[in-house]
Scaffold this motif. Structure first.
Motif, PDB file in Angstrom:
ATOM      1  N   THR A   1       0.829  -1.207   0.000  1.00  0.00           N
ATOM      2  CA  THR A   1       0.000   0.000   0.000  1.00  0.00           C
ATOM      3  C   THR A   1       0.861   1.254   0.000  1.00  0.00           C
ATOM      4  N   LEU A   2       1.868   1.285   0.870  1.00  0.00           N
ATOM      5  CA  LEU A   2       2.738   2.464   0.922  1.00  0.00           C
ATOM      6  C   LEU A   2       3.533   2.647  -0.364  1.00  0.00           C
ATOM      7  N   VAL A   3       4.018   1.551  -0.922  1.00  0.00           N
ATOM      8  CA  VAL A   3       4.780   1.650  -2.167  1.00  0.00           C
ATOM      9  C   VAL A   3       3.891   2.208  -3.271  1.00  0.00           C
ATOM     10  N   MET A   4       2.665   1.726  -3.362  1.00  0.00           N
ATOM     11  CA  MET A   4       1.758   2.216  -4.406  1.00  0.00           C
ATOM     12  C   MET A   4       1.407   3.688  -4.192  1.00  0.00           C
ATOM     13  N   GLU A   5       1.265   4.111  -2.953  1.00  0.00           N
ATOM     14  CA  GLU A   5       1.013   5.531  -2.690  1.00  0.00           C
ATOM     15  C   GLU A   5       2.198   6.383  -3.118  1.00  0.00           C
ATOM     16  N   VAL A   6       3.402   5.922  -2.843  1.00  0.00           N
ATOM     17  CA  VAL A   6       4.606   6.648  -3.260  1.00  0.00           C
ATOM     18  C   VAL A   6       4.639   6.760  -4.779  1.00  0.00           C
ATOM     19  N   VAL A   7       4.332   5.672  -5.468  1.00  0.00           N
ATOM     20  CA  VAL A   7       4.347   5.677  -6.935  1.00  0.00           C
ATOM     21  C   VAL A   7       3.281   6.625  -7.475  1.00  0.00           C
ATOM     22  N   GLN A   8       2.052   6.492  -6.988  1.00  0.00           N
ATOM     23  CA  GLN A   8       0.942   7.266  -7.539  1.00  0.00           C
ATOM     24  C   GLN A   8       0.988   8.736  -7.137  1.00  0.00           C
TER      25      GLN A   8
ATOM     26  N   GLY B   1       3.706  10.325  -5.905  1.00  0.00           N
ATOM     27  CA  GLY B   1       5.010  10.909  -6.186  1.00  0.00           C
ATOM     28  C   GLY B   1       5.123  11.426  -7.604  1.00  0.00           C
ATOM     29  N   GLN B   2       4.151  11.089  -8.442  1.00  0.00           N
ATOM     30  CA  GLN B   2       4.062  11.586  -9.812  1.00  0.00           C
ATOM     31  C   GLN B   2       5.386  11.445 -10.574  1.00  0.00           C
ATOM     32  N   GLY B   3       6.024  10.301 -10.408  1.00  0.00           N
ATOM     33  CA  GLY B   3       7.247  10.051 -11.145  1.00  0.00           C
ATOM     34  C   GLY B   3       8.492  10.683 -10.552  1.00  0.00           C
ATOM     35  N   LYS B   4       8.351  11.398  -9.441  1.00  0.00           N
ATOM     36  CA  LYS B   4       9.501  12.075  -8.839  1.00  0.00           C
ATOM     37  C   LYS B   4      10.331  11.154  -7.951  1.00  0.00           C
ATOM     38  N   VAL B   5       9.785   9.984  -7.636  1.00  0.00           N
ATOM     39  CA  VAL B   5      10.544   8.995  -6.876  1.00  0.00           C
ATOM     40  C   VAL B   5      11.190   8.084  -7.910  1.00  0.00           C
ATOM     41  N   GLY B   6      12.488   8.089  -7.961  1.00  0.00           N
ATOM     42  CA  GLY B   6      13.202   7.352  -8.992  1.00  0.00           C
ATOM     43  C   GLY B   6      13.215   5.852  -8.778  1.00  0.00           C
ATOM     44  N   ALA B   7      13.533   5.151  -9.855  1.00  0.00           N
ATOM     45  CA  ALA B   7      13.622   3.694  -9.820  1.00  0.00           C
ATOM     46  C   ALA B   7      14.646   3.223  -8.793  1.00  0.00           C
TER      47      ALA B   7
END
Length: 114
Positions: free
Chosen positions: A77-84, A86-92
């Protein structure tokens, strides 16, 4: 995605079921159920469940494994929130610190980010 993650572990399998886990364990001939704990707060619920399972099937033990403290705070859940959010600002690179590399690739494709 899970199949890709466990591919290096031929002894691991994926199987679905309905009903109680303890009944599924009995059907499979298991002698134990392994449950993962991330935080201490998980223990109370898991302990209650283990006691209930013990009452239903006394021949099946429950084993608890604690998560590595490096990953204890991470949930899907937290990872998906970061992804969604973060709008692409959290890098791979940062996501690879949280999830297996193959999961990062699935996220890239599904959400067209990173």
């Amino acid at each position: 995605m899970l199949e890709a993650v466990i591919e290096p572990y031929p002894q691991a399998t994926i199987d679905g079921y309905t009903g109680l886990t303890v009944h599924y364990a009995q059907e499979r001939g298991a002698c134990a159920i392994v449950r993962g704990l991330r935080e201490v707060s998980d223990f109370e619920w898991e302990f209650k469940m283990a006691r209930m399972n013990q009452q239903i099937a006394p021949d099946i033990d429950t084993l608890f494994m604690m998560a590595n403290t490096q990953y204890a705070h991470i949930s899907s859940t937290l990872v998906m929130e970061v992804v969604q959010m973060g709008q692409g600002k959290v890098g791979a690179e940062k996501l690879r610190e949280m999830v297996p590399a193959i999961v990062v690739e699935f996220i890239k494709k599904k959400f067209d980010v990173l």
